[in-house]
Design an enzyme around this catalytic site. Structure first.
Site, PDB file in Angstrom:
ATOM      1  N   HIS A 172       0.821  -1.239  -0.095  1.00  0.00           N
ATOM      2  CA  HIS A 172       0.008  -0.017  -0.093  1.00  0.00           C
ATOM      3  C   HIS A 172       0.893   1.209   0.068  1.00  0.00           C
ATOM      4  O   HIS A 172       0.225   2.337  -0.084  1.00  0.00           O
ATOM      5  CB  HIS A 172      -1.056   0.004   1.269  1.00  0.00           C
ATOM      6  CG  HIS A 172      -2.089  -1.319   1.138  1.00  0.00           C
ATOM      7  ND1 HIS A 172      -2.834  -1.300   0.253  1.00  0.00           N
ATOM      8  CD2 HIS A 172      -2.249  -1.900   2.180  1.00  0.00           C
ATOM      9  CE1 HIS A 172      -3.589  -2.605   0.448  1.00  0.00           C
ATOM     10  NE2 HIS A 172      -3.217  -2.782   1.633  1.00  0.00           N
ATOM     11  N   ASP A 208      -2.495 -10.643  -2.012  1.00  0.00           N
ATOM     12  CA  ASP A 208      -3.186 -10.329  -0.686  1.00  0.00           C
ATOM     13  C   ASP A 208      -4.737  -9.763  -1.083  1.00  0.00           C
ATOM     14  O   ASP A 208      -5.117  -9.580  -2.117  1.00  0.00           O
ATOM     15  CB  ASP A 208      -2.482  -8.909  -0.413  1.00  0.00           C
ATOM     16  CG  ASP A 208      -2.895  -8.290   1.118  1.00  0.00           C
ATOM     17  OD1 ASP A 208      -1.862  -8.515   1.958  1.00  0.00           O
ATOM     18  OD2 ASP A 208      -3.751  -7.800   1.067  1.00  0.00           O
ATOM     19  N   HIS A 210      -6.307  -7.467  -0.222  1.00  0.00           N
ATOM     20  CA  HIS A 210      -6.495  -6.092  -0.701  1.00  0.00           C
ATOM     21  C   HIS A 210      -5.627  -5.799  -2.002  1.00  0.00           C
ATOM     22  O   HIS A 210      -4.664  -6.161  -2.058  1.00  0.00           O
ATOM     23  CB  HIS A 210      -6.002  -5.046   0.468  1.00  0.00           C
ATOM     24  CG  HIS A 210      -6.569  -5.290   1.705  1.00  0.00           C
ATOM     25  ND1 HIS A 210      -5.979  -5.935   2.766  1.00  0.00           N
ATOM     26  CD2 HIS A 210      -7.915  -5.036   2.312  1.00  0.00           C
ATOM     27  CE1 HIS A 210      -7.015  -6.295   3.799  1.00  0.00           C
ATOM     28  NE2 HIS A 210      -8.055  -5.805   3.361  1.00  0.00           N
ATOM     29  N   ASP A 298      -4.206 -12.740   4.103  1.00  0.00           N
ATOM     30  CA  ASP A 298      -5.444 -12.212   4.656  1.00  0.00           C
ATOM     31  C   ASP A 298      -6.490 -12.779   3.772  1.00  0.00           C
ATOM     32  O   ASP A 298      -7.751 -12.157   4.187  1.00  0.00           O
ATOM     33  CB  ASP A 298      -5.154 -10.914   4.891  1.00  0.00           C
ATOM     34  CG  ASP A 298      -4.650  -9.932   3.704  1.00  0.00           C
ATOM     35  OD1 ASP A 298      -4.667 -10.417   2.807  1.00  0.00           O
ATOM     36  OD2 ASP A 298      -4.517  -8.603   4.035  1.00  0.00           O
ATOM     37  N   TYR A 337      -3.650 -11.632   9.122  1.00  0.00           N
ATOM     38  CA  TYR A 337      -3.554 -10.920  10.656  1.00  0.00           C
ATOM     39  C   TYR A 337      -3.940 -11.923  11.604  1.00  0.00           C
ATOM     40  O   TYR A 337      -4.089 -11.879  12.709  1.00  0.00           O
ATOM     41  CB  TYR A 337      -4.401  -9.805  10.399  1.00  0.00           C
ATOM     42  CG  TYR A 337      -3.825  -8.944   9.516  1.00  0.00           C
ATOM     43  CD1 TYR A 337      -2.803  -7.969  10.042  1.00  0.00           C
ATOM     44  CD2 TYR A 337      -4.325  -8.915   8.171  1.00  0.00           C
ATOM     45  CE1 TYR A 337      -2.171  -7.287   8.932  1.00  0.00           C
ATOM     46  CE2 TYR A 337      -3.910  -7.785   7.399  1.00  0.00           C
ATOM     47  CZ  TYR A 337      -2.711  -7.212   7.657  1.00  0.00           C
ATOM     48  OH  TYR A 337      -2.194  -6.460   6.825  1.00  0.00           O
TER      49      TYR A 337
HETATM   50  C1  SP5 Z   1      -1.045  -5.051   4.221  1.00  0.00           C
HETATM   51  C2  SP5 Z   1      -2.694  -5.006   4.507  1.00  0.00           C
HETATM   52  O1  SP5 Z   1      -3.046  -5.975   4.500  1.00  0.00           O
HETATM   53  N1  SP5 Z   1      -2.988  -3.838   4.619  1.00  0.00           N
HETATM   54  C3  SP5 Z   1      -4.474  -3.797   5.173  1.00  0.00           C
HETATM   55  C4  SP5 Z   1      -4.825  -2.654   4.962  1.00  0.00           C
HETATM   56  C5  SP5 Z   1      -6.465  -2.438   5.261  1.00  0.00           C
HETATM   57  N2  SP5 Z   1      -6.856  -2.282   6.504  1.00  0.00           N
HETATM   58  C6  SP5 Z   1      -8.007  -1.776   6.706  1.00  0.00           C
HETATM   59  C7  SP5 Z   1      -8.318  -1.716   7.971  1.00  0.00           C
HETATM   60  C8  SP5 Z   1      -9.797  -1.448   8.237  1.00  0.00           C
HETATM   61  C9  SP5 Z   1     -10.052  -1.548   9.815  1.00  0.00           C
HETATM   62  N3  SP5 Z   1      -9.662  -2.720  10.513  1.00  0.00           N
HETATM   63  C10 SP5 Z   1     -10.178  -2.475  11.864  1.00  0.00           C
HETATM   64  C11 SP5 Z   1      -8.887  -3.027  12.662  1.00  0.00           C
HETATM   65  C12 SP5 Z   1      -9.287  -2.643  14.165  1.00  0.00           C
HETATM   66  N4  SP5 Z   1      -7.828  -2.613  14.776  1.00  0.00           N
HETATM   67 ZN    ZN Z   2      -4.007  -6.957   2.852  1.00  0.00          ZN
END
Ligand code: SP5
Ligand code: ZN
Length: 359
Positions: A172, A208, A210, A298, A337
């Site tokens: 990202h 991934d 995303h 993920d 995660y």
């Molecule tokens: C590298 C990668 O997988 N980055 C992920 C970025 C997306 N994150 C979005 C987060 C949305 C909110 N998640 C709630 C987490 C609570 N701590």
């Molecule tokens: Zn991701």
């Protein structure tokens, strides 16, 4: 077929980044991109018989081909600027958090100066409030780049595949910005390094959950590095929300060299693997001679950060598909995660990728 013992490149310094929190929809939530991820993956890789190798230090040369000097300078100094500022008494916490974002919405087209106060200056580079900078962030992000570059060295020396246990992740991070738990684009640096080492065309396949908006943007107008991604549809309300749509296919010289394959929430192994196969065929058809895999796990069914339902067997099959390209491959860790299953998902992928080789 033999199981190939894949070199797994890691660095203890990658543990030094502690996000502490993610400011998410106005609330300080627990960080998800935690240092325990490194140990979970390394322990599984050790148990699976892979070769654990410590990263070696690399110069900034390739990193500077991927990122703007202003971003590198900010990340390297932001935590010290925060420590030297009034923040200890002002807010009593030591993480760099942006408080404003000097986008055109703020400047209305006026020339914007770099802000003196670091909590304002952070918005020049950070594009979200989830990705905080702490005392160990720069050292860890830089060590992750060294993991990626060491994995490139191993592949350049003849290893068919090397895995870089990069953390924090990178896909990202754009040329001049950071966000999405990412600071430096490890996969982009790996691809650029493969280019420098003589590969005329490099393919990046990003599995991934995303879309890797940073990697996509870095190479969007280039035809020497292809970027293909399968991910949850940003149009269904998922990160990175504003890019990652199927009609984004590159620009200028890079027209046709980007491919986004968004999938609906709830998609499981079948359609996900069809997309991985499509991207594998694409990089071969386009004449790539080396492969970078952005391996986020993920997309797995039990991951808290995405609604895709890929299984461990799905990740093993994805490894087999991408290993079957026969291309020398640098596999770079991105997201993933769920600590109880994270390591097993990575070793499933490596097993699939390595099974197509005799060891
Ligand atoms: C590298 C990668 O997988 N980055 C992920 C970025 C997306 N994150 C979005 C987060 C949305 C909110 N998640 C709630 C987490 C609570 N701590
Ligand atoms: Zn991701």
């Amino acid at each position: 077929m033999n199981q190939y013992a894949v070199p797994v490149v890691w660095s203890p310094t990658t543990r030094d980044h502690d996000p502490a929190h993610e400011i998410w929809v106005g609330v300080a939530t627990e960080g998800t991109e935690v240092s325990a991820r490194v140990d979970a993956i390394r322990d599984s890789a050790t148990a699976a018989g892979h070769r654990i190798i410590e990263a070696t230090a690399h110069a900034d040369e390739v990193l500077r081909r991927v990122h703007e000097p202003e971003l590198l300078e900010f990340l390297a100094t932001a935590s010290d600027r925060w420590r030297e500022g009034p923040y200890a008494e002002l807010v009593g916490q030591d993480r760099v958090v942006p408080y404003l974002f000097p986008t055109p919405a703020m400047t209305g087209g006026l020339p914007a100066r770099p802000a003196v106060a670091v909590h304002a200056d952070a918005g020049r580079f950070a594009y979200d409030t989830m990705t905080l900078v702490g005392p160990g962030t720069w050292a860890a992000a830089r060590a992750a780049v060294d993991c990626a570059l060491t994995a490139v060295d191993l592949v350049s020396a003849g290893e068919p595949v090397a895995y870089a246990l990069c953390r924090p992740p990178g896909h990202h991070a754009t040329s001049a910005g950071f966000g999405g738990s990412c600071y430096l684009n490890n996969a982009g640096v790996a691809a650029e390094s493969l280019r420098v080492s003589g590969h005329e065309r490099v393919g990046i396949v990003d599995v991934d959950a995303h879309q890797g908006n940073g990697t996509a943007a870095i190479f969007y107008d280039r035809d020497d590095v292809l970027y293909g991604s399968v991910h949850v549809d940003p149009g269904a309300g998922w990160f990175p929300h504003v890019v990652g749509y199927a009609d984004e296919t590159g620009a200028g010289a890079g027209t046709g060299a980007t491919r986004n394959l968004p999938l609906a929430e709830g998609t499981d192994d079948g359609p996900w693997l069809e997309a991985v196969q499509h991207l594998a065929d694409w990089v071969i058809d386009e004449g790539c001679t080396a492969l970078v895999v952005s391996l986020g796990v993920d997309a797995a069914e039990d991951d808290p950060e995405s609604p895709l339902l890929v299984t461990g067997g799905g990740y093993r099959e994805a490894g087999s598909i991408l290993g079957s390209t026969g291309l020398p491959a640098v596999v770079v860790q991105e997201g993933g995660y769920h600590l109880p299953t994270l390591g097993g998902l990575v070793t499933s992928y490596l097993e699939g990728h390595g099974l197509t080789r005799s060891g």
